[in-house]
Scaffold this motif. Structure first.
Motif, mmCIF file in Angstrom:
data_model
loop_
_atom_site.group_PDB
_atom_site.id
_atom_site.type_symbol
_atom_site.label_atom_id
_atom_site.label_comp_id
_atom_site.label_asym_id
_atom_site.label_seq_id
_atom_site.Cartn_x
_atom_site.Cartn_y
_atom_site.Cartn_z
ATOM 1 N N LYS A 25 0.827 -1.210 0.000
ATOM 2 C CA LYS A 25 0.000 0.000 0.000
ATOM 3 C C LYS A 25 0.866 1.266 0.000
ATOM 4 O O LYS A 25 2.040 1.217 0.376
ATOM 5 C CB LYS A 25 -0.946 0.016 1.205
ATOM 6 N N ASN A 26 0.240 2.366 -0.386
ATOM 7 C CA ASN A 26 0.928 3.649 -0.367
ATOM 8 C C ASN A 26 1.260 4.027 1.071
ATOM 9 O O ASN A 26 0.382 4.077 1.914
ATOM 10 C CB ASN A 26 0.010 4.707 -0.990
ATOM 11 N N LYS B 182 -1.501 10.346 2.918
ATOM 12 C CA LYS B 182 -2.667 10.025 2.090
ATOM 13 C C LYS B 182 -2.955 11.086 1.038
ATOM 14 O O LYS B 182 -3.334 10.795 -0.082
ATOM 15 C CB LYS B 182 -3.917 9.916 2.994
ATOM 16 N N MET C 25 -11.504 5.608 -1.850
ATOM 17 C CA MET C 25 -10.296 4.998 -1.299
ATOM 18 C C MET C 25 -10.451 4.697 0.183
ATOM 19 O O MET C 25 -9.933 3.718 0.697
ATOM 20 C CB MET C 25 -9.102 5.920 -1.540
ATOM 21 N N ASP D 112 -6.281 2.354 -4.862
ATOM 22 C CA ASP D 112 -6.135 3.809 -4.993
ATOM 23 C C ASP D 112 -6.801 4.279 -6.284
ATOM 24 O O ASP D 112 -6.214 4.201 -7.365
ATOM 25 C CB ASP D 112 -4.648 4.183 -5.024
#
Ligand code: SF4
Ligand code: SF4
Length: 720
Positions: free
Chosen positions: A242-243, A247, A407, A415
């Motif tokens: 995940k990123n 955010k 998201m 995303d």
């Protein structure tokens, strides 16, 4: 167990065919990821990644926000994890004739656990089938319904065969069946008792259950790769990778690299073809479960716009399958070609339109398309379809407010927004295709450093007579108040800057503003898709802030806040950024400002969360805490608030674009009206403008009014 029944050779043959077919498919999927041209590093912050795995995969963090669907999914997921041990156990015992797990210590407890979870998974499957067949919530509209039902029946079938396999062994009286530890299987064994222990029929039945179970297991492995249930495997990796950046930060395009790229395939901005996305984007596409949670919360979808974040992802996935995987697509949702008159059209088949293709207006209005029809949508044109204007309509991309609700809801952390923005970047920078009003806003940012197109020299006019000092005259000010374009130029939004200045001065806060040295933060340019203009503004602003040695910034615009807090660091700008509601909250709690009880505002008020300080930056409590402290106000919540708050419709550059009816802001005003509030509080100049427009368009000025949180505080300030 009789060797004839558990033939290791037959098992190896079955497994080999299954694993070879499965391997071929996964190799193909990996190959598609390798063809992605956008590099992405996702191996930083390993502890954070492991934490995400525990929270979102093992603990089913996001899924359990939706109690019914969350519980049924958790039962199936946890049960499947436990029952994998039973599947492995069956395979090992079949391959290693004469070995039984009950010879190992603790096997009784494991058997009990497996038996219990068999029961729980069956309960979960029954709940899921009820959800699909009876409740059938709107969020499933446009999903592969048949696939979902098939997989539930498949899992139920393979587990039931496994349990009946144990039940027949218990009925046979086999000691390794450990019937005392398997109460459910023991109960089921009573069905077979009339056949008599050790009977030939029982042995045959046992063999049938065993082989049907194994065939379903190995068949399941193959089917996974071709269905939406790919997520059973890919979700684990999608969550892990995940990123981990903030955010609210979009990825920064390396403009130099694009302009100097030697390979023609890399000479593009954003994503104009499916391979322009990153490998992680591709993994996102594989992982969509088609649950529709994103769609349920999307303000664009909910007001009848052409955008559904779910079908955006499944359309991209199907486009990838069609173009990168040799033409295979499980099913195609991507049926949005453009008609001769330039209007998009959509072709659907299905129960409502048996045997024919039917042309429908492309403006996707979920209410008039039956779920089955959408799930069987077919391509209307032959040959290769372009990604933009073909698979993905341009209107789909422009409808997004970048609110982030999709998201925030997605259980597998897909995303959506970066993909939408990458496609906008391509439209704007490579093809100069964008809505006319957005083009005007960009031109204004470029020429006069604000999207309103007003004279740059008038930027600080609002501050005249307020005693506000400029950073140039006050180089040692503790805080820089970054006013933003709206609160500088827009008459209504100036109420925010004026109120905030009054509060800061009352508290004795040491601050200054930049005046005409301030220029648009670049947020609208970036969200509209002009990364080039954004970077120009960002570099220029960072340089000005460096010259003034700015470390702490107060921002009353959530979009500026997000840009400074999360995006300027890519250009060397790292600051302590404080939203004005955080600042006011601190001043109130520390007693640096006090409110006057004699100025009580006897009203019921509801707070509207701005997406850019709320969902993107998790600032939910300060504005509410402030309102709670204002004498006379009674604070109530709208049905959708905090992380589930609905966008006002202005984000993502939508502030500068036309919107058809019904408008997002009108829907949000209605949600405020659904409470008994007479006042709305906002914390963003654009939310304020959208509420103003909604209230006036609906002629509700007598019933409800809106102002910024700062304005309510300034009205109640105790004069010293
Ligand atoms: S960001 Fe908001 S508007 Fe855009 S797709 Fe997601 S939910 Fe819809
Ligand atoms: S993108 Fe996420 S929330 Fe939306 S349908 Fe797919 S899995 Fe569900």
């Amino acid at each position: 167990m009789p060797t004839a029944i558990l033939s290791p050779i037959a098992l190896v043959a079955l497994a080999s065919v299954s694993l070879a077919t499965t391997g071929r498919r996964w190799w193909q999927l990996l190959g598609m990821m390798r063809r992605s041209r956008l590099p992405e590093r996702r191996l930083d912050d390993l502890p954070g990644r492991l934490r995400a795995f525990f929270v979102y995969v093992l603990a089913q963090g996001r899924l359990l926000r939706w109690p019914y669907a969350g519980i049924l999914h958790a039962l199936i997921f946890w049960g499947f994890v436990v029952l994998l041990t039973a599947i492995v156990q069956g395979i090992v015992e079949a391959l290693w004739q004469g070995f039984h797990f009950n010879q190992l210590p603790g096997s009784g407890a494991l058997a009990f656990l497996q038996d219990t979870f068999f029961f729980l998974v069956i309960c979960g499957i029954a709940m899921a089938l009820f959800n699909r067949l009876v409740i059938n919530p709107a969020r499933f509209r446009g999903s592969h319904r048949g696939d979902a039902i098939l997989i539930l029946v498949w899992i139920g079938g393979l587990l039931t065969c496994m349990e009946l396999n144990y039940a027949t062994r218990i009925a046979e009286g086999a000691p390794e069946a450990v019937g005392q530890w398997r109460p459910v299987a023991a109960a089921l064994s009573s069905i077979f008792r009339p056949l008599g222990t050790s009977s030939e029929a029982l042995i045959v039945l046992h063999g049938i259950f065993f082989w049907v179970h194994l065939t379903l297991v190995f068949g399941f492995l193959v089917y996974l790769g071709y269905s939406k249930h790919l997520h059973i495997v890919t979700a684990v990796f999608n969550v892990f990778f995940k990123n981990q950046r903030p955010k609210g930060a979009l990825r920064t395009v390396d403009l130099e690299a694009v302009m100097n790229a030697e390979d023609e395939a890399d000479q593009h901005f954003g994503a104009g073809a499916i391979e322009h996305f990153s490998w992680k984007d591709m993994l996102d596409l594989y992982t969509c479960t088609e649950c529709g949670r994103c769609q349920t919360h999307c303000p664009a979808y909910n007001t009848g716009k052409v955008l559904s974040p779910k079908t955006l992802i499944t359309d991209l996935r199907d486009h990838a399958y069609e173009n990168l995987a040799g033409g295979f697509a499980a099913t195609t949702h991507a049926a949005h070609p453009v008609g001769e008159d330039g209007e998009p059209v959509m072709w659907v088949t299905g129960d409502r339109h048996p045997g024919t293709l039917q042309e429908l207006p492309g403006h996707f209005q979920p209410s008039w398309i039956a779920p089955d029809d959408v799930s069987t949508a077919v391509q209307a044109n032959d040959g290769e379809r372009p990604l933009l204007g073909g698979t993905i309509l341009e209107d789909t991309l422009w409808a997004c407010t970048t609110c982030g609700a999709c998201m925030d809801q997605c259980p597998v952390l897909i995303d959506h927004v970066p993909k939408i923005l990458d496609m906008r970047r391509h439209l704007v920078l490579d093809e100069s295709r964008l809505p006319r009003q957005a083009e005007t806003a960009l031109r204004n940012i470029e020429s006069v450093a604000n999207p309103y197109g007003l004279s740059h020299q008038s930027r600080a006019d609002w501050a005249q007579d307020l005693g506000v000092q400029f950073a140039a005259d006050k180089p040692d000010a503790e805080y820089l108040y970054w006013v933003g374009c709206a609160a500088s130029f827009d008459e209504r939004a100036r109420t925010i800057s004026t109120a905030l200045v009054k509060i800061l001065q009352a508290a004795g806060v040491d601050f200054a503003i930049l005046g005409t040295e301030e220029k648009c933060s670049g947020d609208p340019a970036r969200r509209i898709g002009n990364e080039y203009l954004f970077q120009e503004r960002a570099k220029e602003n960072v340089e000005v802030l460096r010259r003034h040695n700015v470390r702490k910034i107060i921002a009353s615009c959530p979009h500026c806040f997000n840009t400074f807090a999360n995006e300027y660091r890519d250009f060397g700008g790292e600051y302590e950024v404080i939203h004005h509601t955080q600042m006011i909250d601190t001043l109130l709690k520390s007693g640096r400002i006090t409110l006057d009880d004699t100025k009580a505002q006897r009203e019921t008020i509801t707070y509207h969360d701005s997406c850019y300080i709320g969902r993107w930056n998790d600032i939910f409590a300060p504005p509410r805490d402030i309102l709670e402290r204002i004498p006379g106000l009674r604070v109530v919540e709208m049905a959708r608030s905090k992380s589930e708050g609905m966008c006002c419709g202005a984000g993502g550059g939508r502030m500068w674009m036309e919107e058809g009816q019904p408008r997002v802001n009108h829907r949000r005003v209605q949600q405020a009206l659904d409470t008994d509030a007479t006042k709305v509080a906002t914390a963003c100049p654009f939310c304020l403008a959208m509420f103003d427009e909604g209230i006036s368009a609906k002629q509700l000025g007598e019933r409800i009014a809106v102002d910024d949180v700062a304005v309510y505080v300034a009205r109640a300030l105790k004069e010293s």
